[in-house]
Scaffold this active site. Sequence first.
Site, PDB file in Angstrom:
ATOM      1  N   SER A  45       0.900  -1.094  -0.002  1.00 16.19           N
ATOM      2  CA  SER A  45      -0.197   0.060  -0.012  1.00 16.19           C
ATOM      3  C   SER A  45       0.815   1.310   0.188  1.00 16.19           C
ATOM      4  CB  SER A  45      -0.981  -0.022   1.308  1.00 16.19           C
ATOM      5  OG  SER A  45      -1.651   1.180   1.262  1.00 16.19           O
TER       6      SER A  45
ATOM      7  N   TYR B  92      -1.017  -0.873  10.196  1.00 14.79           N
ATOM      8  CA  TYR B  92      -1.371  -1.074   8.867  1.00 14.79           C
ATOM      9  C   TYR B  92      -0.228  -0.478   7.997  1.00 14.79           C
ATOM     10  CZ  TYR B  92      -3.376  -1.109   4.376  1.00 14.79           C
ATOM     11  OH  TYR B  92      -3.635  -1.285   2.848  1.00 14.79           O
TER      12      TYR B  92
END
Length: 181
Positions: free
Chosen positions: A28, A41
Site C-alpha cells: 500500500s 497497517y
Amino acid sequence: LYGPLNMHHVVLKRMAARGRGSVVNIASDAGRVGSSGEAVYSACKGGGIALTKTLARELVGKGIRLNTVCPGPTDTAILRSFTEGPEGAKILEGLKRAIPMRRLGSPEDYPGLVAFLASFPILAILGGDFMPDFNRGEYQVTFKATPGATLAETKERALAVVRELRKLPDVDYTYTTIGEA
C-alpha cells in the site's frame, strides 16, 4: 508480515532451485508515506516493501525478481464502508481532490501491472515499489543493473520497460537516471 514471510520461505526456495522466478507483492502507498490513524497497517505494509526490496537484492543472482505494487485509495466496498455518511463523504471528496487525476483507483487498474511485472522477461525491473494510485500521476520504478551489464545496456533495458509501461492505460510515466551502477 507473517503471511509474506511464510509465503516467501516456501516459494523462493523452489524458485532458487529452478534458477528463475518472479514475485509481485501487494502492499500500500500507506507503507511508503504513512496514513493517519493507521499506524500498524502502515508499518506492516512498509515492512512488506522493505522485505521485497531486501529479497530482490539478495536473490537477483539466483534469477529471481521481486517487486511490490503499492495501491493508494481504491474504490472498494471496504473503502465505501469507511466513508459512509456526511463526514465520510467529505473524506472521500478530499481524497479525490488530492489525487491529480481526481479519481480513486479502481480494482481494474492493478491486474495489468501485476501481470506485466510477473511476466517481463528481462531483469530490468528489480526491487521496485510501484504506485499505481494516481496520487502523483506516475509510477515510481527502481532499476538495478543486471549483473555483468554495462550502464548503457542497463539504461536501454530500463527504457524498454518504460516503453512497455506507457502502453498501460490512464497513467503518465516518467523515469530518472540516477548515477552510474
